[in-house]
Design a protein around this motif. Structure first.
Motif, mmCIF file in Angstrom:
data_model
loop_
_atom_site.group_PDB
_atom_site.id
_atom_site.type_symbol
_atom_site.label_atom_id
_atom_site.label_comp_id
_atom_site.label_asym_id
_atom_site.label_seq_id
_atom_site.Cartn_x
_atom_site.Cartn_y
_atom_site.Cartn_z
ATOM 1 N N LEU A 97 5.064 33.352 11.598
ATOM 2 C CA LEU A 97 6.196 32.948 12.428
ATOM 3 C C LEU A 97 6.330 31.427 12.458
ATOM 4 O O LEU A 97 7.432 30.893 12.441
ATOM 5 N N ALA A 98 5.191 30.734 12.480
ATOM 6 C CA ALA A 98 5.248 29.262 12.458
ATOM 7 C C ALA A 98 5.899 28.793 11.171
ATOM 8 O O ALA A 98 6.741 27.885 11.177
ATOM 9 N N THR A 99 5.522 29.419 10.054
ATOM 10 C CA THR A 99 6.106 29.025 8.771
ATOM 11 C C THR A 99 7.582 29.364 8.714
ATOM 12 O O THR A 99 8.396 28.590 8.210
ATOM 13 N N ILE A 100 7.935 30.539 9.261
ATOM 14 C CA ILE A 100 9.349 30.925 9.247
ATOM 15 C C ILE A 100 10.172 29.939 10.073
ATOM 16 O O ILE A 100 11.243 29.496 9.659
ATOM 17 N N GLU A 101 9.648 29.549 11.221
ATOM 18 C CA GLU A 101 10.378 28.599 12.058
ATOM 19 C C GLU A 101 10.630 27.302 11.297
ATOM 20 O O GLU A 101 11.745 26.780 11.257
ATOM 21 N N LEU A 102 9.574 26.807 10.664
ATOM 22 C CA LEU A 102 9.686 25.561 9.919
ATOM 23 C C LEU A 102 10.679 25.702 8.766
ATOM 24 O O LEU A 102 11.552 24.847 8.569
ATOM 25 N N ARG A 168 3.574 21.895 17.336
ATOM 26 C CA ARG A 168 4.865 22.555 17.524
ATOM 27 C C ARG A 168 5.494 22.228 18.867
ATOM 28 O O ARG A 168 6.701 22.330 19.027
ATOM 29 N N ILE A 169 4.668 21.867 19.850
ATOM 30 C CA ILE A 169 5.211 21.582 21.176
ATOM 31 C C ILE A 169 4.132 20.828 21.945
ATOM 32 O O ILE A 169 2.951 20.961 21.643
ATOM 33 N N THR A 170 4.539 20.015 22.917
ATOM 34 C CA THR A 170 3.558 19.310 23.725
ATOM 35 C C THR A 170 2.770 20.315 24.546
ATOM 36 O O THR A 170 3.349 21.236 25.119
ATOM 37 N N MET A 171 1.449 20.109 24.588
ATOM 38 C CA MET A 171 0.610 21.079 25.274
ATOM 39 C C MET A 171 1.029 21.232 26.736
ATOM 40 O O MET A 171 1.302 20.241 27.402
ATOM 41 N N GLY A 172 1.053 22.446 27.205
ATOM 42 C CA GLY A 172 1.394 22.679 28.603
ATOM 43 C C GLY A 172 2.850 23.077 28.787
ATOM 44 O O GLY A 172 3.230 23.589 29.824
ATOM 45 N N GLY A 193 13.818 21.380 28.917
ATOM 46 C CA GLY A 193 12.933 20.256 28.581
ATOM 47 C C GLY A 193 12.009 20.647 27.442
ATOM 48 O O GLY A 193 11.845 19.901 26.469
ATOM 49 N N ALA A 194 11.440 21.827 27.556
ATOM 50 C CA ALA A 194 10.515 22.301 26.520
ATOM 51 C C ALA A 194 11.265 22.539 25.219
ATOM 52 O O ALA A 194 10.758 22.261 24.132
ATOM 53 N N PHE A 195 12.488 23.023 25.318
ATOM 54 C CA PHE A 195 13.310 23.273 24.129
ATOM 55 C C PHE A 195 13.527 21.956 23.375
ATOM 56 O O PHE A 195 13.318 21.850 22.162
ATOM 57 N N TRP A 196 13.908 20.934 24.118
ATOM 58 C CA TRP A 196 14.139 19.611 23.521
ATOM 59 C C TRP A 196 12.845 19.087 22.895
ATOM 60 O O TRP A 196 12.835 18.565 21.780
ATOM 61 N N ASP A 197 11.741 19.283 23.599
ATOM 62 C CA ASP A 197 10.439 18.834 23.106
ATOM 63 C C ASP A 197 10.077 19.532 21.792
ATOM 64 O O ASP A 197 9.633 18.903 20.838
ATOM 65 N N SER A 198 10.332 20.842 21.729
ATOM 66 C CA SER A 198 9.953 21.560 20.519
ATOM 67 C C SER A 198 10.879 21.182 19.355
ATOM 68 O O SER A 198 10.462 21.119 18.204
ATOM 69 N N LEU A 199 12.151 20.893 19.682
ATOM 70 C CA LEU A 199 13.064 20.427 18.631
ATOM 71 C C LEU A 199 12.569 19.111 18.039
ATOM 72 O O LEU A 199 12.579 18.904 16.831
ATOM 73 N N GLN A 200 12.119 18.225 18.929
ATOM 74 C CA GLN A 200 11.601 16.940 18.453
ATOM 75 C C GLN A 200 10.396 17.142 17.551
ATOM 76 O O GLN A 200 10.244 16.475 16.539
ATOM 77 N N HIS A 201 9.522 18.086 17.952
ATOM 78 C CA HIS A 201 8.346 18.357 17.129
ATOM 79 C C HIS A 201 8.751 18.908 15.768
ATOM 80 O O HIS A 201 8.089 18.684 14.775
ATOM 81 N N LEU A 202 9.828 19.658 15.765
ATOM 82 C CA LEU A 202 10.245 20.333 14.543
ATOM 83 C C LEU A 202 10.926 19.375 13.576
ATOM 84 O O LEU A 202 10.937 19.600 12.373
#
Lengths: 335, 520
Positions: A97-102, A168-172, A193-202
């Motif tokens: 799933l991590a690979t698919i997301e990427l 993939r996302i900031t811990m917590g 907030g978490a959505f934005w954070d994960s987008l940044q990580h991606l």
């Protein structure tokens, strides 16, 4: 029509799976290197080696080993990893799933920017825009991913720290897993907030991964568009007095799209399997790294299962591509 | 006047403490490392990344010192060996609890040890116990004497056992957890350590939290996150950008860069490993000790260290490193001298037309970071002394197999050092008992009766002083007969943020982070 066609294609998929599983099974065993020896290391005594070989079933004939493997597979059991001792299904699931997301994110970036660049440079042929975007595409296709990734980290995470460099996302901030795709899960949970954070990580890893397909798509779109732009129906559309944007997008691009879709499909498959480098640079916990690590320790069961999954995904993508043809071009009819 | 003197003295005592800053509790340490762990049941673990994380959670009966390899009590308070040298009795610490609340007692020690050596123990099938010979292989029986006393009975008097028990391979786990998780205990470790295991995201991170019920001094940090960052340059940049507090296993270039920048703290310590070139003493060409001495003279270790290790190693002259007790420092190294090498070869009537096979390791290790370049360098040095060598490369599994069958002339190997007992190197890698093919660990196939006799005798003696004397002698025999060219002991390095304090570094690079604290 499509239903019969789809079921026939799915039957082909079954044949492909059998073929792939046999091939991978045999190829793995042809690579020199005894899994038991690699697991136990330089200190192992012959007795211990023999004991482990029996435990892993490596003392059986290839035919028996394959039969056991297929039987377990049919029962939904991928086996246990000899390296980590964990059930392979658990090991693969999260990583796949991590690979698919990427790969999906990379594909979105590559498609949007690639098609846009291709359309613009075909419409503005032989202008600075055309030369500029095709030059960038040339760079994109020839840029080593490794170098690009490290440079992006250096520039955007170390020198001017605006984007996170790994994970993939900031811990917590993790949202409860529903789809396993962190970006989607945060959205489902309504945590913006978490959505934005994960987008940044991606962003950095998917952009890095997108460069090569983006360049290929741009070039294919351009040449395919150039061919179509001189066709009679485009001239007719223009003669009807249609808005130029509609002429380009609806009349030209749609007809130019077939080869692009083929390339899209192929590249998506390649991305899934070829994300190893990007996953390594950005510490992305994906399947690519897992396959390489497993291969290095001759973790037969793990490698076999991963390759099988790749083959299935690849075949499904091809099926989807073929179906999209039908939607795009009504002239294509399948018997 | 006296008052003033007392005040000044007090100030002198307190001042350094203030200057160094007071240890604060709290904070999260992010630890960047090269790969993920494989199993946190350390009795099953053979890779450094598993051990690094596991020793934060699990504890042993005895343990190595914070910055040394001397054995100290941990879950055992004291121990004694019976007069016949066969029975070791350990008095266990009372009032200790595992992270799942199970009380620590003799039963827990019994289950943790018996599962490794007793085929009939219900937990035996839950692991592969690959390195049992390095841990409890010599133990025949584990006996519960009472709730807080346990006895280990060995096959023969075996002094190195204490060091074995301090190894990561002998952790004490909660019996309840072992029963509950079965062969998945490595994914859910439950020990008594200063940190408890919280969560593991494969290939990404392992999260540990302070154990607030710890029996000893409680950990300062709230949390440790071990983050896998496989690409070394990315790891360096993660340290530079402050994304991680520690970056492990940086390459020499990166370490030198960190040093030059001066923004981060660095500890360097000679490790306990050794990288060596073993010469197959059963091959006619290498039978004569003078030829082997000549090869020792032919290789310039100083240049090897400067080029391949970029200075991060020290030259080796004995089979084990100076950080281990029993090291014979009075031995005079074979100095680099192609002339002396040529002279010895002429004396031994070495056939200069003969081509020797030099086997190069296919994998890199701390003691051999670039095996192929190292082999090429050695090849050039041998050529300068008049010895023709051909580099042979094999896949790792085949390499181990074939060298342990004695198919090579010369081969490169190394040893990480295990339990830091001289026996581990001297007996384990060089005794005649270990030179039996197939499966020889002594890849020089060196069978020196006197040497082996000394090693066996030392195993049965429990007095460190007596053992030291024997090992001194053993190293002299090794030196004179020269079955190896001991090449290097690499340096262990830890690069970390200056916000961290009391960061320990054992010569084997493996430490509990119990006392580490982080500035706010």
């Amino acid at each position: 029509m499509p239903l019969g066609y789809i079921s026939r294609r799915l039957f082909h998929l079954l044949l492909i799976m059998v073929g792939v599983s046999v091939l991978v099974f045999l190829m793995l065993r042809m690579i020199p290197g005894d899994p038991a020896r690699l697991l136990l290391g330089e200190l192992a005594s012959p007795d211990e080696l023999a004991r482990l070989r029996t435990q892993l079933g490596l003392d059986q004939s290839y035919l028996t080993q394959y039969a056991i493997y297929v039987k377990n597979l049919l029962l939904g059991d991928f086996g246990k990893s000899v390296r980590t001792g964990a059930p392979i299904a658990n090991e693969i699931g999260v990583r796949l799933l991590a690979t698919i997301e990427l790969s999906l994110a990379a594909m979105v970036i590559a498609t949007l920017f690639g098609i846009a660049a291709g359309v613009v440079s075909s419409v503005k042929q032989y202008t600075l825009l055309d030369y500029g975007s095709m030059f960038l595409a040339l760079i994109g296709v020839s840029m080593p991913i490794f170098w690009l990734g490290l440079m992006l980290i250096y520039l955007l995470s170390v020198k001017f720290p605006i984007l996170p460099m790994m994970g993939r996302i900031t811990m917590g901030l993790e949202a409860p897993p529903v789809t396993g795709l962190v970006v989607i899960d945060t959205l489902i949970a309504g945590q913006l907030g978490a959505f934005w954070d994960s987008l940044q990580h991606l962003f950095l890893p998917s952009f890095t991964l997108a460069t090569i397909p983006m360049a290929i798509i741009a070039r294919i779109t351009r040449s395919s568009m150039l061919e179509v732009l001189n066709k009679d129906y485009v001239r007719t559309a223009r003669a009807k007095g249609l808005n130029e944007v509609i002429v380009i997008l609806r009349h030209a691009l749609r007809n130019a799209f077939l080869p692009v879709v083929t390339v899209l499909g192929l590249n998506f498959g390649l991305l899934l399997g070829g994300a190893v480098l990007t996953e390594t640079i950005f510490s992305w916990p994906g399947l690519g790294r897992y396959v390489v690590d497993s291969l290095m320790s001759r973790d037969y069961a793990a490698v076999q299962s991963c390759i099988l999954i790749f083959a299935v995904v690849m075949a499904l993508i091809n099926l989807v591509v073929d179906l999209v043809y039908v939607v795009l071009d009504p002239r294509i009819r399948v018997q | 006047m006296r008052k003033w003197a007392i005040l000044i003295m007090l100030a002198l005592i307190v001042w350094p403490a203030l200057a160094a800053g007071q240890a604060v509790t709290g904070g999260t340490l992010i630890w960047g490392r090269g790969g993920d762990s494989v199993s946190l049941d350390l009795a099953n673990a053979t890779d450094g990344e598993s051990i690094k994380a596991g020793i934060q959670v699990l504890e042993n009966l005895v343990i190595f010192g914070k910055n040394s390899m001397d054995v100290e009590p941990q879950l055992a308070e004291s121990w004694k060996v019976s007069d016949d040298g066969l029975t070791w009795t350990f008095k266990l610490r009372k009032g200790v609890k595992f992270h799942d609340g199970t009380p620590f007692n003799a039963k827990a020690v019994y289950d943790s040890f018996a599962r490794v050596i007793d085929k009939n123990h219900p937990f035996y099938s839950f692991g592969k116990w690959k390195y049992v010979n390095m841990s409890l292989g010599m133990v025949n029986e584990v006996k519960i004497i009472d709730d807080y006393t346990i006895a280990l009975v060995t096959q023969k008097p075996y002094a190195p056992l204490l060091n074995n028990l301090a190894l990561w391979l002998c952790p004490i786990l909660s019996p309840k957890a072992m029963e509950q998780y079965k062969d998945q205990i490595g994914l859910n470790p439950v020990g008594t350590g200063p940190f408890k295991f919280v969560k593991w995201v494969k290939d990404d991170q392992i999260i540990l939290e302070r154990n607030n019920d710890y029996w000893g001094e409680k950990a300062k940090l709230d949390r440790i996150i071990l983050k896998s960052i496989p690409e070394p340059s990315a790891r360096l940049m993660a340290l530079q950008s402050g994304t991680v507090d520690i970056a492990d296993d940086l390459d020499p270039d990166s370490i030198n860069l960190v040093k030059k920048e001066g923004k981060h703290a660095i500890i360097e310590r000679p490790s306990i490993n050794v990288g060596y070139l073993a010469m197959n003493t059963e091959k006619p060409a290498l039978k004569d000790p003078r030829v082997r001495q000549a090869i020792n003279h032919a290789i310039d270790k100083a240049t090897l260290i400067k080029t391949i290790f970029q200075g991060l190693a020290i030259p080796a002259k004995n089979p084990f490193a100076p950080s281990i007790w029993g090291y014979n420092d009075s031995i005079k190294e074979y100095e680099y001298s192609p002339e002396k090498a040529k002279k010895l070869l002429a004396e031994a009537k070495f056939d200069m037309n003969m081509e020797l096979e030099l086997w190069a390791m296919p994998v890199s290790r701390a003691y051999m970071p670039d095996p192929v370049k190292t082999a090429e360098l050695i090849q050039a040095y041998l050529a300068a002394a008049g010895i023709k060598a051909k580099i042979v490369r094999q896949e790792w599994g085949a390499y181990i197999e074939k060298t342990s069958n004695g198919l090579h002339d010369m081969c490169m190997f190394g040893w990480l050092g295990g339990n830091a007992d001289p026996d581990n190197f001297l007996y384990g890698l060089l005794s005649a008992d270990m030179a039996k093919t197939p499966g020889a660990a002594n890849v020089a196939l060196w069978k020196n009766a006197e040497y082996t006799e000394i090693c066996l005798k030392a195993q049965k003696i429990f007095d460190k002083g007596e053992r030291t004397k024997l090992y001194m002698k053993a190293q002299e025999i090794f030196h004179a007969d020269a079955p190896w060219v001991p090449l290097v002991h690499s340096t262990v390095v830890r690069c970390y943020s200056k916000k961290l304090h009391d960061v320990p570094l054992r010569p084997n690079g493996l430490n509990s982070f119990q006392m580490v604290w982080k500035e706010k």
